[in-house]
Design an enzyme around this catalytic site. Structure first.
Site, PDB file in Angstrom:
ATOM      1  N   ASN A  70     -77.468 -53.436 -67.838  1.00 38.93           N
ATOM      2  CA  ASN A  70     -76.159 -53.545 -68.481  1.00 38.93           C
ATOM      3  C   ASN A  70     -75.141 -53.635 -67.348  1.00 38.93           C
ATOM      4  O   ASN A  70     -74.791 -52.628 -66.747  1.00 38.93           O
ATOM      5  CB  ASN A  70     -75.908 -52.306 -69.359  1.00 38.93           C
ATOM      6  CG  ASN A  70     -74.491 -52.269 -69.905  1.00 38.93           C
ATOM      7  OD1 ASN A  70     -73.758 -53.258 -69.832  1.00 38.93           O
ATOM      8  ND2 ASN A  70     -74.098 -51.129 -70.453  1.00 38.93           N
ATOM      9  N   TRP A  71     -74.731 -54.850 -67.070  1.00 36.41           N
ATOM     10  CA  TRP A  71     -73.823 -55.051 -65.921  1.00 36.41           C
ATOM     11  C   TRP A  71     -72.419 -54.535 -66.201  1.00 36.41           C
ATOM     12  O   TRP A  71     -71.610 -54.426 -65.291  1.00 36.41           O
ATOM     13  CB  TRP A  71     -73.754 -56.544 -65.561  1.00 36.41           C
ATOM     14  CG  TRP A  71     -75.035 -57.124 -65.063  1.00 36.41           C
ATOM     15  CD1 TRP A  71     -76.158 -56.443 -64.664  1.00 36.41           C
ATOM     16  CD2 TRP A  71     -75.340 -58.523 -64.880  1.00 36.41           C
ATOM     17  NE1 TRP A  71     -77.129 -57.326 -64.250  1.00 36.41           N
ATOM     18  CE2 TRP A  71     -76.656 -58.596 -64.368  1.00 36.41           C
ATOM     19  CE3 TRP A  71     -74.623 -59.701 -65.098  1.00 36.41           C
ATOM     20  CZ2 TRP A  71     -77.267 -59.825 -64.079  1.00 36.41           C
ATOM     21  CZ3 TRP A  71     -75.230 -60.918 -64.812  1.00 36.41           C
ATOM     22  CH2 TRP A  71     -76.542 -60.972 -64.305  1.00 36.41           C
ATOM     23  N   LYS A  72     -72.110 -54.272 -67.451  1.00 38.07           N
ATOM     24  CA  LYS A  72     -70.758 -53.856 -67.840  1.00 38.07           C
ATOM     25  C   LYS A  72     -69.745 -54.886 -67.327  1.00 38.07           C
ATOM     26  O   LYS A  72     -70.062 -56.070 -67.259  1.00 38.07           O
ATOM     27  CB  LYS A  72     -70.471 -52.434 -67.342  1.00 38.07           C
ATOM     28  CG  LYS A  72     -71.591 -51.460 -67.738  1.00 38.07           C
ATOM     29  CD  LYS A  72     -71.252 -50.023 -67.534  1.00 38.07           C
ATOM     30  CE  LYS A  72     -72.422 -49.163 -67.992  1.00 38.07           C
ATOM     31  NZ  LYS A  72     -72.130 -47.745 -67.947  1.00 38.07           N
ATOM     32  N   HIS A 122     -72.463 -49.291 -77.559  1.00 41.11           N
ATOM     33  CA  HIS A 122     -72.465 -48.554 -76.287  1.00 41.11           C
ATOM     34  C   HIS A 122     -71.379 -47.479 -76.345  1.00 41.11           C
ATOM     35  O   HIS A 122     -70.321 -47.684 -76.954  1.00 41.11           O
ATOM     36  CB  HIS A 122     -72.216 -49.522 -75.124  1.00 41.11           C
ATOM     37  CG  HIS A 122     -72.448 -48.860 -73.801  1.00 41.11           C
ATOM     38  ND1 HIS A 122     -71.502 -48.054 -73.211  1.00 41.11           N
ATOM     39  CD2 HIS A 122     -73.540 -48.840 -72.982  1.00 41.11           C
ATOM     40  CE1 HIS A 122     -72.010 -47.574 -72.069  1.00 41.11           C
ATOM     41  NE2 HIS A 122     -73.240 -48.034 -71.913  1.00 41.11           N
ATOM     42  N   GLU A 161     -69.244 -46.610 -74.320  1.00 37.38           N
ATOM     43  CA  GLU A 161     -67.928 -47.046 -73.821  1.00 37.38           C
ATOM     44  C   GLU A 161     -67.178 -47.834 -74.899  1.00 37.38           C
ATOM     45  O   GLU A 161     -65.952 -47.754 -74.991  1.00 37.38           O
ATOM     46  CB  GLU A 161     -68.113 -47.863 -72.531  1.00 37.38           C
ATOM     47  CG  GLU A 161     -68.527 -46.953 -71.369  1.00 37.38           C
ATOM     48  CD  GLU A 161     -69.403 -47.589 -70.317  1.00 37.38           C
ATOM     49  OE1 GLU A 161     -69.499 -48.826 -70.251  1.00 37.38           O
ATOM     50  OE2 GLU A 161     -70.025 -46.819 -69.549  1.00 37.38           O
ATOM     51  N   GLU A 221     -78.628 -42.717 -74.815  1.00 40.39           N
ATOM     52  CA  GLU A 221     -77.812 -42.607 -73.615  1.00 40.39           C
ATOM     53  C   GLU A 221     -76.874 -41.412 -73.729  1.00 40.39           C
ATOM     54  O   GLU A 221     -75.785 -41.525 -74.321  1.00 40.39           O
ATOM     55  CB  GLU A 221     -76.977 -43.873 -73.418  1.00 40.39           C
ATOM     56  CG  GLU A 221     -77.796 -45.136 -73.250  1.00 40.39           C
ATOM     57  CD  GLU A 221     -77.028 -46.203 -72.469  1.00 40.39           C
ATOM     58  OE1 GLU A 221     -77.562 -46.678 -71.469  1.00 40.39           O
ATOM     59  OE2 GLU A 221     -75.891 -46.525 -72.852  1.00 40.39           O
ATOM     60  N   GLY A 237     -73.295 -43.122 -65.618  1.00 42.04           N
ATOM     61  CA  GLY A 237     -72.457 -43.385 -64.451  1.00 42.04           C
ATOM     62  C   GLY A 237     -72.037 -42.132 -63.699  1.00 42.04           C
ATOM     63  O   GLY A 237     -71.164 -42.182 -62.847  1.00 42.04           O
ATOM     64  N   SER A 247     -77.785 -42.992 -65.580  1.00 44.18           N
ATOM     65  CA  SER A 247     -78.113 -42.734 -64.163  1.00 44.18           C
ATOM     66  C   SER A 247     -79.605 -42.867 -63.867  1.00 44.18           C
ATOM     67  O   SER A 247     -80.154 -42.102 -63.069  1.00 44.18           O
ATOM     68  CB  SER A 247     -77.578 -41.366 -63.734  1.00 44.18           C
ATOM     69  OG  SER A 247     -76.165 -41.327 -63.888  1.00 44.18           O
TER      70      SER A 247
HETATM   71  P1  PGA Z   1     -75.664 -45.950 -65.756  1.00 44.67           P
HETATM   72  O1  PGA Z   1     -75.210 -46.639 -67.130  1.00 44.67           O
HETATM   73  O2  PGA Z   1     -77.072 -46.402 -65.475  1.00 44.67           O
HETATM   74  O3  PGA Z   1     -74.689 -46.471 -64.731  1.00 44.67           O
HETATM   75  O4  PGA Z   1     -75.570 -44.479 -65.940  1.00 44.67           O
HETATM   76  C1  PGA Z   1     -76.106 -46.773 -68.202  1.00 44.67           C
HETATM   77  C2  PGA Z   1     -75.409 -47.432 -69.364  1.00 44.67           C
HETATM   78  O5  PGA Z   1     -74.219 -47.164 -69.593  1.00 44.67           O
HETATM   79  O6  PGA Z   1     -76.009 -48.256 -70.072  1.00 44.67           O
END
Ligand code: PGA
Length: 251
Positions: free
Chosen positions: A9-11, A95, A97, A167, A173, A212
């Protein structure tokens, strides 16, 4: 037997130039990935580039979000059919976010799951609790509510067409990974919740861990019975790190 899936997931990261470098690294290393299916979820504007670079390779790709609607006056939105147009196999829905910064409710996420599925895309449904919710001891209640929204709208069989990603928000993150046991407990809970409605769907459902995940902790997470892969944010921006996670599923 569930084939593990490792999805990046490159965001909101990258540029045309950096994505080209990243994908050429992935393409040259992907043959060492024997077991897992590999996918990357790119910002929508780069999907044409991703499609042209990954067509004919073993790496699938997808979007990070989609509209609940099929087409029309929804400025800024991306329809499922548009993701199809660029060869996407997957799309992330719900997600944390999106839930936190764009106010996506469980109902909205369920509608997105439905829109993806109707277009033949494989939705990756994200669920997970915040730190506060974990500390209150309501993790299971939260993920159950998020999962049930899809089951209520679409029926349990809809989960046969998708993937679930657990998640924990506090692990995304932050460098704080759930322990393999903490993750396994929630994965087993999610699977049992699906199994209460359909044993067959539960047995086939891939439940990814995200938060993470790195080459150094992937193997012990992926060794757990109900962890069927990963949804990878930060570490998916480096081809070495991402491939390190993908190959961790080999053993
Ligand atoms: P992360 O993000 O690996 O940077 O913790 C995972 C995600 O949000 O899908």
């Amino acid at each position: 037997m569930r084939q593990p899936l490792v999805a990046g997931n490159w965001k909101m990261n990258g540029s045309r130039a950096s994505i080209e470098v990243l994908l050429s690294g992935l393409k040259s290393g992907v043959q060492a990935v024997k077991v897992a299916e590999v996918a990357v979820c790119a910002p929508a504007v780069y999907l044409a580039d991703v499609q042209s670079q990954l067509s004919g390779t073993a790496i699938a790709w997808g979007g990070q979000d989609l509209s609940t609607e099929a087409s029309g006056a929804y400025t800024g939105e991306i329809a499922a059919s548009m993701l199809n147009d660029f060869g996407c196999k997957y799309v992330i829905v719900g997600h944390s976010e999106r839930r936190a910064y764009h106010g996506e409710s469980d109902e909205t996420v369920a509608k997105k799951y439905k829109a993806a599925r109707a277009a033949g895309l494989v939705p990756i449904l994200c669920v997970g609790e915040t730190l506060e919710e974990r500390e209150q001891g309501i993790t299971e209640e939260v993920v159950a509510r998020q999962l049930d929204a899809v089951i209520e709208l679409e029926g349990v069989d809809a989960l046969a067409d998708g993937v679930v990603a657990y998640e924990p928000v506090w692990a995304i993150g932050t460098g704080k990974t759930a322990t393999p046991e903490q993750a396994q407990d929630v994965h087993a809970f999610l699977r049992s919740r699906v199994a209460a409605r359909s044993e067959a769907v539960a047995a086939g459902l891939r439940i990814l861990y995200g938060g993470s995940m790195k080459p150094g902790n992937a193997a012990e997470l992926l060794a757990k019975a109900d962890i069927d892969g990963g949804l990878i944010g930060g570490a998916s921006l480096s081809s070495d790190d991402f491939l390190g996670i993908c190959t961790a599923a080999n053993s």
